[in-house]
Design a protein around this motif. Sequence first.
Motif, PDB file in Angstrom:
ATOM      1  N   SER A   1     -25.695 -21.868  13.963  1.00 43.27           N
ATOM      2  CA  SER A   1     -24.611 -21.039  13.436  1.00 43.27           C
ATOM      3  C   SER A   1     -23.848 -21.781  12.340  1.00 43.27           C
ATOM      4  O   SER A   1     -23.518 -21.215  11.302  1.00 43.27           O
ATOM      5  CB  SER A   1     -23.652 -20.728  14.582  1.00 43.27           C
ATOM      6  N   THR A   2     -23.579 -23.049  12.600  1.00 41.74           N
ATOM      7  CA  THR A   2     -22.841 -23.868  11.627  1.00 41.74           C
ATOM      8  C   THR A   2     -23.665 -24.057  10.359  1.00 41.74           C
ATOM      9  O   THR A   2     -23.117 -24.125   9.256  1.00 41.74           O
ATOM     10  CB  THR A   2     -22.478 -25.225  12.269  1.00 41.74           C
TER      11      THR A   2
ATOM     12  N   GLY B   1     -25.320 -21.837   9.161  1.00 40.27           N
ATOM     13  CA  GLY B   1     -25.287 -20.538   8.492  1.00 40.27           C
ATOM     14  C   GLY B   1     -26.501 -19.671   8.761  1.00 40.27           C
ATOM     15  O   GLY B   1     -26.737 -18.676   8.079  1.00 40.27           O
ATOM     16  N   VAL B   2     -27.294 -20.032   9.767  1.00 42.05           N
ATOM     17  CA  VAL B   2     -28.492 -19.235  10.092  1.00 42.05           C
ATOM     18  C   VAL B   2     -28.055 -17.883  10.645  1.00 42.05           C
ATOM     19  O   VAL B   2     -27.212 -17.804  11.535  1.00 42.05           O
ATOM     20  CB  VAL B   2     -29.392 -19.989  11.105  1.00 42.05           C
ATOM     21  N   LYS B   3     -28.643 -16.838  10.079  1.00 40.00           N
ATOM     22  CA  LYS B   3     -28.216 -15.486  10.444  1.00 40.00           C
ATOM     23  C   LYS B   3     -29.399 -14.527  10.375  1.00 40.00           C
ATOM     24  O   LYS B   3     -30.519 -14.934  10.037  1.00 40.00           O
ATOM     25  CB  LYS B   3     -27.098 -15.031   9.502  1.00 40.00           C
ATOM     26  N   SER B   4     -29.106 -13.279  10.663  1.00 40.26           N
ATOM     27  CA  SER B   4     -30.107 -12.228  10.659  1.00 40.26           C
ATOM     28  C   SER B   4     -30.922 -12.243   9.361  1.00 40.26           C
ATOM     29  O   SER B   4     -30.353 -12.341   8.271  1.00 40.26           O
ATOM     30  CB  SER B   4     -29.372 -10.896  10.827  1.00 40.26           C
TER      31      SER B   4
ATOM     32  N   ASP C   1     -33.004 -14.573   8.414  1.00 34.98           N
ATOM     33  CA  ASP C   1     -33.495 -15.924   8.120  1.00 34.98           C
ATOM     34  C   ASP C   1     -34.679 -16.285   9.026  1.00 34.98           C
ATOM     35  O   ASP C   1     -34.860 -15.681  10.080  1.00 34.98           O
ATOM     36  CB  ASP C   1     -32.391 -16.964   8.353  1.00 34.98           C
TER      37      ASP C   1
ATOM     38  N   LEU D   1     -29.401 -15.387  17.205  1.00 32.03           N
ATOM     39  CA  LEU D   1     -28.613 -15.229  15.974  1.00 32.03           C
ATOM     40  C   LEU D   1     -29.225 -14.185  15.049  1.00 32.03           C
ATOM     41  O   LEU D   1     -28.764 -13.998  13.926  1.00 32.03           O
ATOM     42  CB  LEU D   1     -28.497 -16.576  15.249  1.00 32.03           C
ATOM     43  N   GLY D   2     -30.273 -13.526  15.511  1.00 31.81           N
ATOM     44  CA  GLY D   2     -30.908 -12.490  14.687  1.00 31.81           C
ATOM     45  C   GLY D   2     -31.930 -13.044  13.714  1.00 31.81           C
ATOM     46  O   GLY D   2     -32.528 -12.307  12.931  1.00 31.81           O
ATOM     47  N   ALA D   3     -32.145 -14.350  13.752  1.00 39.19           N
ATOM     48  CA  ALA D   3     -33.140 -14.971  12.864  1.00 39.19           C
ATOM     49  C   ALA D   3     -34.505 -14.937  13.541  1.00 39.19           C
ATOM     50  O   ALA D   3     -34.622 -14.626  14.724  1.00 39.19           O
ATOM     51  CB  ALA D   3     -32.727 -16.397  12.533  1.00 39.19           C
TER      52      ALA D   3
ATOM     53  N   LYS E   1     -34.780 -21.216   6.546  1.00 32.74           N
ATOM     54  CA  LYS E   1     -33.457 -21.835   6.446  1.00 32.74           C
ATOM     55  C   LYS E   1     -33.423 -23.233   7.076  1.00 32.74           C
ATOM     56  O   LYS E   1     -32.667 -24.096   6.636  1.00 32.74           O
ATOM     57  CB  LYS E   1     -32.486 -20.929   7.197  1.00 32.74           C
TER      58      LYS E   1
END
Length: 363
Positions: free
Chosen positions: A68-69, A71-74, A76, A95-97, A125
């Motif tokens: 999360s820190t 910046g990994v998100k949906s 990725d 995290l949706g990745a 990522k």
Amino acid sequence: MRVPFIDLPKQYQSIKKDIDNAIKGAVESGQFIMGDTVKNFEEQMSEYLDSKVVSCASGSDALLISLSTAGVKSGDEVITTPFTFFATAGAIARLGATPVFVDIKSDTYNIDPDLIEKKITERTKAIIPVHIFGLVAEMEKITKIAKKYSLYVIEDACQAIGSKYKDQNAGTFGDFGTFSFFPTKNLGAYGDGGLISVKDEDHYEYLKMFRLHGAKKKYFHDFIGVNSRLDAIQAAILSVKLKYLNEWNEKRRGIAKKYDRALSKIFKTPTVPQDRLHVYHQYPITVDERDDLQNFLKEKDISSSIYYPLPLHLQECFKYLGYHEGDLPISENTSRSILSLPIFPEITDQQIDYVIKTLKEYF
Ligand SMILES: *Cc1c(COP(=O)(O)O)cnc(C)c1O
């Protein structure tokens, strides 16, 4: 003779006085969340690892919070190994990745760095190498690839506390290193616990807030974080046990050496490259008739475990990723043939000899 897989009550008896005092001190302090006991443990860990650290509630959280820190998100993609505990890939998917699985090497069971580059896309990522069973992955190659493509490296060092690669500590090569204090880990709490080692100063500050719902000042929230803290009783216990960690890891290496000497001609035993210090969270052998062997050991009162019976790319919950049997053959073969033998600092010489004698009897 009975040989358990691990004997935590025996370990407790060996350090009972210190542990009891530590728990008592934490309870008497009345500071159960954060506070000096946690801060002291973090300072000790920081010194042990030679890195900035932030404690949290579990190894799984350490992974989730680090990703999360970063910046990994949906949308990725994150590259990792399918031959690991579920949490490694679970954190990515939560995290949706998308977890992108790369096969392992048959000798070390760690991610094969030579297969990583062709899985990199413009969505990639980060890379999460896992130091499986307590042996550090090939961090030189991995960090080089990450640098070339500007990817984050998050080391899953949950099984590898105290382990080294070219004299550097596991968990300190990447942007983040994650540790677990699950009771059976080499440094285990009496409940859940985790820790992140971190390189970048801004990430460090962000992580410290993330575990407190994104607040630096209580009740004032800069961003949306989570509640994930190591509690004071666990920190007190871990501070006591940390003093013994190197000695316990050394004992594990001694046991491994005995197993190696006696068994390496009969089974495939762990491979340890010259440049690595193994901490033997597990001592796995591989053998074709694995299930028969496990049953035989059970009949003789010897416990063993299978890590891991099904690689992550073939798990029900990851069906949507579209992997099939045969896609990652080394992980699949290893899952079918691997068996972990009892290895813990408190095991007696008689128990080790009995395991060896029994294994030889089988053949
Ligand atoms: C134990 C472990 C975790 C998760 O740790 P918890 O503290 O149980 O959440 C993650 N990855 C690996 C490889 C582990 O062995």
